[in-house]
Design an enzyme around this catalytic site. Structure first.
Site, short mmCIF file in Angstrom:
data_model
loop_
_atom_site.label_atom_id
_atom_site.label_comp_id
_atom_site.label_asym_id
_atom_site.label_seq_id
_atom_site.Cartn_x
_atom_site.Cartn_y
_atom_site.Cartn_z
N TYR A 49 0.84 -1.20 0.00
CA TYR A 49 0.00 0.00 0.00
C TYR A 49 0.87 1.25 0.00
O TYR A 49 0.56 2.26 -0.61
CB TYR A 49 -0.92 0.00 1.22
CG TYR A 49 -1.98 -1.05 1.12
CD1 TYR A 49 -3.12 -0.84 0.34
CD2 TYR A 49 -1.83 -2.28 1.76
CE1 TYR A 49 -4.10 -1.80 0.23
CE2 TYR A 49 -2.81 -3.25 1.65
CZ TYR A 49 -3.94 -3.01 0.90
OH TYR A 49 -4.90 -3.97 0.79
N ASN B 25 -13.71 1.74 -3.48
CA ASN B 25 -13.93 1.74 -4.92
C ASN B 25 -13.25 0.54 -5.59
O ASN B 25 -12.78 0.63 -6.69
CB ASN B 25 -13.38 3.03 -5.52
CG ASN B 25 -14.05 4.23 -4.88
OD1 ASN B 25 -15.17 4.55 -5.20
ND2 ASN B 25 -13.36 4.87 -3.97
N CYS C 265 -6.57 -5.61 -7.12
CA CYS C 265 -6.27 -5.08 -5.78
C CYS C 265 -5.71 -6.18 -4.88
O CYS C 265 -5.08 -5.92 -3.87
CB CYS C 265 -7.53 -4.49 -5.17
SG CYS C 265 -9.04 -5.12 -5.88
N HIS C 266 -5.93 -7.44 -5.29
CA HIS C 266 -5.41 -8.55 -4.46
C HIS C 266 -3.89 -8.62 -4.57
O HIS C 266 -3.24 -9.34 -3.83
CB HIS C 266 -6.06 -9.85 -4.89
CG HIS C 266 -5.84 -10.17 -6.32
ND1 HIS C 266 -6.74 -9.86 -7.31
CD2 HIS C 266 -4.79 -10.77 -6.92
CE1 HIS C 266 -6.23 -10.27 -8.46
NE2 HIS C 266 -5.05 -10.82 -8.26
N GLU D 197 -1.45 -17.12 -9.11
CA GLU D 197 -0.66 -16.36 -10.08
C GLU D 197 0.81 -16.68 -9.97
O GLU D 197 1.63 -16.21 -10.73
CB GLU D 197 -0.90 -14.87 -9.83
CG GLU D 197 -2.36 -14.53 -10.03
CD GLU D 197 -2.52 -13.10 -10.51
OE1 GLU D 197 -1.55 -12.35 -10.39
OE2 GLU D 197 -3.59 -12.78 -11.03
#
Length: 90
Positions: free
Chosen positions: A26, A49, A56-57, A83
DNA sequence: CGTATGACGTGCA
DNA sequence: GTGCACGCCATAC
């Protein structure tokens, strides 16, 4: 879709730029957004949002902890693991 | 305009 | 090493 504030747009844009198998904290996202100290607001922007087009993960905390994705880190860990992102929980 | 909240971070006990 | 509290920024109400 509503027009989000400049900071939110930047944060989302940067988050969507995260390559596969890569994770950003972050703080890094906030830094790239132009506010290195706004990691708090950056995380909030994603939380309020959070878009399906935004990985966002792939945004985790600075401690190496996944943090919370959609109010549940479990999904986040699964997605990242899928991933190829190896997570070393502390 | 002022207050409250929040997917965080760092410090101190 | 773990737990609790405070601090910081931006957005929403």
């Amino acid at each position: 879709m509503k027009k989000l504030p400049p900071f939110s747009q930047k944060v989302l844009k940067i988050t969507s730029k995260i390559p596969k198998g890569k994770t950003l904290s972050y703080k890094e996202v906030a830094r790239l957004a132009g506010r290195p100290l706004a990691y708090r607001a950056a995380g909030n922007t994603l939380a309020q949002n959070y878009n399906p087009k935004i990985p966002c993960h792939r945004v985790i905390r600075s401690d190496g902890k996944p943090g919370e994705y959609n109010r549940g880190k479990t999904q986040k860990l699964s997605l990242l693991k899928s991933e190829g992102v190896i997570f070393h929980e502390r």
